[in-house]
Design an enzyme around this catalytic site. Structure first.
Site, short mmCIF file in Angstrom:
data_model
loop_
_atom_site.label_atom_id
_atom_site.label_comp_id
_atom_site.label_asym_id
_atom_site.label_seq_id
_atom_site.Cartn_x
_atom_site.Cartn_y
_atom_site.Cartn_z
N ARG A 102 58.59 32.63 33.16
CA ARG A 102 57.88 33.22 32.10
C ARG A 102 58.08 34.65 32.09
NH1 ARG A 102 52.05 32.72 29.25
NH2 ARG A 102 53.41 30.78 28.20
N HIS A 129 59.64 30.08 22.90
CA HIS A 129 58.66 29.26 23.83
C HIS A 129 59.05 27.76 23.54
CE1 HIS A 129 55.45 28.61 26.13
NE2 HIS A 129 54.50 28.84 25.66
N GLN A 132 56.38 24.99 24.43
CA GLN A 132 55.31 24.73 23.76
C GLN A 132 55.71 23.99 22.36
OE1 GLN A 132 51.97 26.40 23.82
NE2 GLN A 132 51.85 24.94 22.24
N ASP A 224 49.29 31.90 15.47
CA ASP A 224 49.40 32.44 16.81
C ASP A 224 48.88 33.84 16.77
OD1 ASP A 224 49.93 32.71 19.47
OD2 ASP A 224 52.19 33.19 19.35
N ARG A 292 50.96 19.63 26.36
CA ARG A 292 52.10 20.44 27.33
C ARG A 292 52.19 19.78 28.72
NH1 ARG A 292 52.14 26.21 26.59
NH2 ARG A 292 53.79 26.01 28.16
N1 CP Z 1 50.34 28.27 25.13
C1 CP Z 1 50.53 28.89 26.32
O1 CP Z 1 51.89 29.00 26.69
O2 CP Z 1 49.44 29.30 26.78
P1 CP Z 1 49.31 30.23 28.39
O3 CP Z 1 49.83 31.40 27.93
O4 CP Z 1 48.10 29.89 28.83
O5 CP Z 1 50.19 29.52 29.26
N1 NVA Z 2 53.05 35.03 21.22
C1 NVA Z 2 52.21 34.53 22.23
C2 NVA Z 2 52.28 33.44 22.88
C3 NVA Z 2 51.18 33.22 24.03
C4 NVA Z 2 51.25 31.66 24.43
C5 NVA Z 2 52.36 35.78 23.47
O1 NVA Z 2 53.92 35.90 23.60
O2 NVA Z 2 51.97 36.43 23.84
#
Ligand code: CP
Ligand code: NVA
Length: 306
Positions: A102, A129, A132, A224, A292
């Site tokens: 990440r 992502h 997700q 989101d 997930r």
């Molecule tokens: N939705 C998601 O990826 O959550 P986190 O940021 O908690 O991993």
């Molecule tokens: N769009 C958000 C998603 C978090 C899971 C971010 O990138 O912070």
């Protein structure tokens, strides 16, 4: 399938394979059936951004598959002090069997795949992502019994979630409408890739600034955060710009009567969604979060059980 970096890289058959294995693994987990597909295998998890779901679901998922997961915070490994992606990829490939990462720059994930020789899984970048959205598709399938022909409406920022939704829905033949304000729309290249995929699947893509047009008659409503990780300094201006895209009772009523509500979480109640909706009877956000785990186990099993 060697890596999972962008949903655009997957065929419809590969997506179906992931969803089918997710269903099987979820059932095995619920029934207490051992499913050690990755006995003796190790996953490295590199994080340069925070996480609750991604971190815990990958780590627990690896354990349930009989393997081991290592949490590698970028603050603690040398990448945080400037060691190159090339050297990191080369070295980690000698120790472990797969990497979940990440981070901010999508190109860093592509470079890890290019320079290493183990499977790389994108656990979120500024651009996408994919894990997700695979969990989201699985959740929609569980609740609606189909994907093809449904309408997915996403309201708000044209961010990593919106980009991967465009990829995912256009591959599986779901209609997808993105309602986002000018200047905050989805990535141009992602839009053109999704339009290509839609030609094959028959899905209809709607990109609009009008939240009502986006949500009208939707089977699935998704939003989101308006302020993604790394955008904290823009919070005040974003809150003003995105206000008309808030999923509240009024807007949600324009979707189909039996629409379900999705949110990748973390959610900011009162901003992108009201409590009434996210905590209401049509919200499936915790099923989505649970999935997930099952979907990522399927992804790891398919990539790393070689
Ligand atoms: N939705 C998601 O990826 O959550 P986190 O940021 O908690 O991993
Ligand atoms: N769009 C958000 C998603 C978090 C899971 C971010 O990138 O912070």
């Amino acid at each position: 399938m060697d890596h999972l970096i962008s949903l655009n890289d997957l065929t419809l058959e590969e997506i179906e394979q992931i969803l089918n294995l997710s269903e099987k693994l979820k059932k095995q987990q619920q029934e207490g059936v051992t499913h050690h597909y990755l006995k003796g295998k190790t996953l490295g998890m590199i994080f340069t951004k925070s996480s609750t779901r991604t971190r815990v679901s990958f780590e627990v998922g690896m354990y349930q598959l009989g393997g081991y997961a290592l949490f590698l915070s970028s603050n603690d490994i040398q990448i945080g002090r400037g060691e190159t992606i090339y050297d990191t990829a080369q070295v980690l490939s000698r120790y472990i069997d797969g990497i979940m990462i990440r981070t901010f720059a999508h190109s860093d994930v592509e470079d890890l795949a290019k320079y290493g020789n183990i499977p790389i899984i994108n656990g979120l970048t500024d651009l996408m992502h994919p894990c997700q959205i695979l969990a989201d598709l699985f959740t929609v399938y569980e609740h609606k019994g189909t994907l093809k022909g449904l309408k997915m409406a996403y309201l708000g920022d044209g961010n990593n979630i919106a980009n991967s939704l465009l990829h995912g829905c256009s591959k599986v033949g779901m209609d997808v409408a993105i309602g986002s304000p000018k200047g905050y729309q989805c990535d141009e290249q992602v839009i053109s890739e999704a339009k290509e995929a839609a030609k094959i699947s028959g899905s209809n893509i709607i990109l609009t600034e009008d939240p009502v047009e986006a949500i009208k008659d939707a089977d699935v409503v998704y939003t989101d955060t308006w302020v993604s990780m790394g955008q904290e300094s823009e919070k005040q201006s974003r809150i003003k710009i995105f206000e008309p895209y808030k999923v509240d009772g009024n807007l949600f009523a324009k979707a189909k009567e039996d629409a379900i509500f999705l949110h990748c979480l973390p959610a900011y109640r009162g901003y992108e969604v009201t409590e009434e909706i996210i905590d209401g009877s049509q919200s499936v956000v915790f099923d989505e979060a649970e999935n997930r785990l099952h979907v990522q186990k399927a992804i790891m099993a398919l990539l790393m059980d070689k």
